[in-house]
Design a protein around this motif. Structure first.
Motif, PDB file in Angstrom:
ATOM      1  N   UNK A   1      93.502  27.473  19.963  1.00 47.22           N
ATOM      2  CA  UNK A   1      92.672  27.373  21.170  1.00 47.22           C
ATOM      3  C   UNK A   1      92.619  25.946  21.727  1.00 47.22           C
ATOM      4  N   UNK A   2      92.925  25.834  23.009  1.00 50.43           N
ATOM      5  CA  UNK A   2      92.869  24.534  23.695  1.00 50.43           C
ATOM      6  C   UNK A   2      91.792  24.520  24.775  1.00 50.43           C
TER       7      UNK A   2
ATOM      8  N   UNK B   1      82.112  26.146  23.685  1.00 50.07           N
ATOM      9  CA  UNK B   1      82.342  27.545  23.317  1.00 50.07           C
ATOM     10  C   UNK B   1      83.810  27.922  23.450  1.00 50.07           C
ATOM     11  N   UNK B   2      84.256  28.769  22.527  1.00 49.80           N
ATOM     12  CA  UNK B   2      85.525  29.470  22.688  1.00 49.80           C
ATOM     13  C   UNK B   2      85.237  30.700  23.545  1.00 49.80           C
ATOM     14  N   UNK B   3      86.032  30.922  24.596  1.00 49.70           N
ATOM     15  CA  UNK B   3      85.780  32.077  25.456  1.00 49.70           C
ATOM     16  C   UNK B   3      86.348  33.333  24.813  1.00 49.70           C
TER      17      UNK B   3
ATOM     18  N   UNK C   1      82.894  38.184  31.246  1.00 50.52           N
ATOM     19  CA  UNK C   1      82.142  39.017  30.318  1.00 50.52           C
ATOM     20  C   UNK C   1      82.845  40.335  30.013  1.00 50.52           C
ATOM     21  N   UNK C   2      84.108  40.471  30.437  1.00 48.48           N
ATOM     22  CA  UNK C   2      84.793  41.756  30.276  1.00 48.48           C
ATOM     23  C   UNK C   2      85.210  42.038  28.837  1.00 48.48           C
ATOM     24  N   UNK C   3      85.321  41.008  28.008  1.00 46.79           N
ATOM     25  CA  UNK C   3      85.894  41.183  26.665  1.00 46.79           C
ATOM     26  C   UNK C   3      84.991  40.655  25.561  1.00 46.79           C
ATOM     27  N   UNK C   4      83.699  40.682  25.806  1.00 45.20           N
ATOM     28  CA  UNK C   4      82.779  40.268  24.751  1.00 45.20           C
ATOM     29  C   UNK C   4      82.177  38.901  24.987  1.00 45.20           C
TER      30      UNK C   4
ATOM     31  N   UNK D   1      89.013  34.170  21.939  1.00 43.23           N
ATOM     32  CA  UNK D   1      88.651  34.837  20.684  1.00 43.23           C
ATOM     33  C   UNK D   1      89.401  36.153  20.515  1.00 43.23           C
ATOM     34  N   UNK D   2      89.725  36.839  21.617  1.00 43.31           N
ATOM     35  CA  UNK D   2      90.463  38.103  21.503  1.00 43.31           C
ATOM     36  C   UNK D   2      91.884  37.860  21.002  1.00 43.31           C
TER      37      UNK D   2
END
Lengths: 361, 361
Positions: free
Chosen positions: B257-258, B328-330, B285-288, B241-242
């Motif tokens: 996204x793959x 989920x998209x990470x 969990x470092x980026x949301x 997502x970032x």
């Protein structure tokens, strides 16, 4: 192997401190009059579960079917899976565990889930102990309302292949509340809910034989209510900066950090800063930053610098040399353990064993 | 196996989207006139490295000695270790890789490190390519000053067992800067520094044959400077997502996204909320927070609820059923990949392969 020579980043556990934490919790549970089913989600390691069992625990709590499989293969009995198993994969693996004779109980929080468990246990020709999971304010898993819990217990009791074993009431959201008195106050509110659930079940002729709950932060408060028959703490084995900052009883924290991440200085080109080979892949980042201990400059502060790197900023000159090992206290032990394939087990300056973390994701 | 039946939590990669991302980056590098050495830190997987090589890459960048070992064992050549190796363990493992004939180069940023590499290469009876790592404003690894870089290149050139191969200039801190124009402006400042380093080295008779750098967010800007001979992006393979939120070129993001995390609904006892079996151990969990896609209620928002659980909050009724799979998209692909033992490779609704993540921690 010497402790300073482990391949980094590495997860170290001090075996003597670990054993003291195990003994300390065993003594606390005995004094409080509750049984002890420590949570394998913290360690995911057969060797540690065996040490805990040897110290008198009644079994291992498990968060996943994978942890249950690992513990069962390691000869651990008294397994309680503390989160509902609902996927077709998890149910199939539970079926295989039952066929292999594993000593396992599970929680459930929904009628559809109980129906599924009844079919699986019947299919395996076994009876399966099922614990009713109660939502005690966390909003995660568990029956939301008391009549739901009673109905679920009744459904379990009515299923020939299931045995209604009791209830689970766990407040993960209250484990770290500080100060201690505020934690105790919030837990007292939820305790009334547990008391009401027990009363309703008892009135329905379904008094719970097991009342399971309690984490590292709450177990003394929980046990003192007289409602719980057993506790399922896990982090006390290792501790971390978050748990070290809270009082476990009124004015005491008997548990000592036994878990460390070892990293190597890979760059030292700026005064007052070294960079180590440990970042977001080496430390769980959900609960803040690690703290440099052994080998780190006094008062150094850690900054995450990406997936594989962290900076240590410190005042004054000196600091660790290129290639030196620095050990860190983690901010959150459980998800940090899950990042590694094994514990490097240390006693003083020596690595005395290597224990695989067999149930990691 | 069907996609919706994978044991959860699981890491899924859509093979067709992955292949399109690989081809898209290959085409971009060719059009930009730079070679491509994609970073194995993103995937840590031989099967993916082999697909990238088959599409014309010159090798694999690696962040750790473990990644280099895995790639070498998988038959991947053109390995460049992009962070200094300084521990006795890493140096010993480099020695073994050299003895086994691995096609490997390393970076260095310190005279002591170059001396160590010279000894190792000589001991293995090999010559070793060494790239001078330059700090281009990130303050992580690399020579801090231009004279340091020239002196290091000279030291490498003078060591009989080492070959001075060029420089590395990577700005990890600028990869996600938005909007694109601001990222380009900040990179232009650091580009002048790279130009000055190249000029100083050239004046000293040490023109760099390799100028390596460039990530998923910066590679088009970097390559357009004409200074870089190769780029080392990694996240474009999977996206997250970032990275999906930033433009890769002026007005475009060609990468799709793959990578997805599949989780199971384990509790559904509250209106407008389900709980899945994926928390801090399943998502970096470092980026949301992750974003629910396939199987998730439209517009649902994820909340971490501990190590093994997450809640999906949504408006209105319905929502996925107990036991259903949600993908989920990470928020950050690389450290999420590092949480899993394997990729479940999917095409449409089928699982078509399982690829081990051999180089994870």
């Amino acid at each position: 192997m010497r402790r300073s020579d482990v391949p980094t980043p590495a997860l170290l556990v001090d075996i003597d401190i670990l054993d003291r934490n195990i003994a300390s919790m065993r003594d606390a549970a005995a004094a409080l009059g509750v049984k002890l089913r420590p949570h394998a989600k913290a360690h995911k390691c057969v060797e540690i579960a065996q040490r805990i069992m040897a110290a008198g625990a009644i079994g291992a709590s498990c968060a996943t079917i994978g942890e249950a499989e690992t513990m069962a293969l390691g000869g651990i009995g008294g397994i309680l899976v503390t989160a509902p198993l609902t996927s077709s994969d998890a149910i199939e693996r539970l079926h295989r565990l039952l066929l292999r004779g594993a000593d396992i109980a599970v929680v459930a929080d929904h009628p559809a889930s109980v129906a599924q468990l009844a079919a699986v246990a019947a299919g395996a020709g076994r009876t399966l102990d099922v614990v009713v999971d109660i939502d005690v304010g966390m909003g995660r898993t568990g029956c939301a309302e008391i009549p739901d819990a009673v109905a679920l217990a009744r459904q379990i009791e009515a299923a020939p292949a299931l045995t209604y074993a009791g209830i689970q009431a766990y407040w993960g959201n209250l484990q770290h509340v500080s100060p201690f008195a505020e934690r105790a106050r919030l837990i007292a509110i939820q305790t009334e809910r547990v008391r009401a659930v027990i009363a309703a079940l008892t009135s329905a002729g379904l008094p719970p034989a097991i009342v399971s709950g309690g984490g590292t932060g709450s177990h003394r408060i929980d046990a003192a209510t007289g409602l719980f028959t057993e506790i399922q703490p896990g982090s006390y084995l290792f501790m971390d900066s978050c748990y070290s900052a809270v009082s476990i009883s009124e004015n005491d924290n008997p548990f000592v950090p036994s878990l460390f991440v070892a990293a190597t200085v890979v760059s030292a080109n700026k005064p007052g800063r070294v960079v180590v080979n440990a970042g977001w892949k080496a430390f769980a980042a959900d609960s803040g930053k690690p703290v440099a201990l052994r080998g780190g400059p006094p008062g150094a502060s850690f900054r995450f610098m990406g997936d594989e790197h962290g900076a240590l900023d410190f005042e004054g000159g000196g600091g660790p040399k290129l290639g030196a090992t620095v050990e860190f206290l983690t901010s959150h032990c459980d998800p940090t353990v899950n990042l590694y394939g094994a514990f490097h087990v240390v006693r003083g300056d020596e690595v005395v064993d290597i224990w695989p973390i067999r149930a990691r994701y």
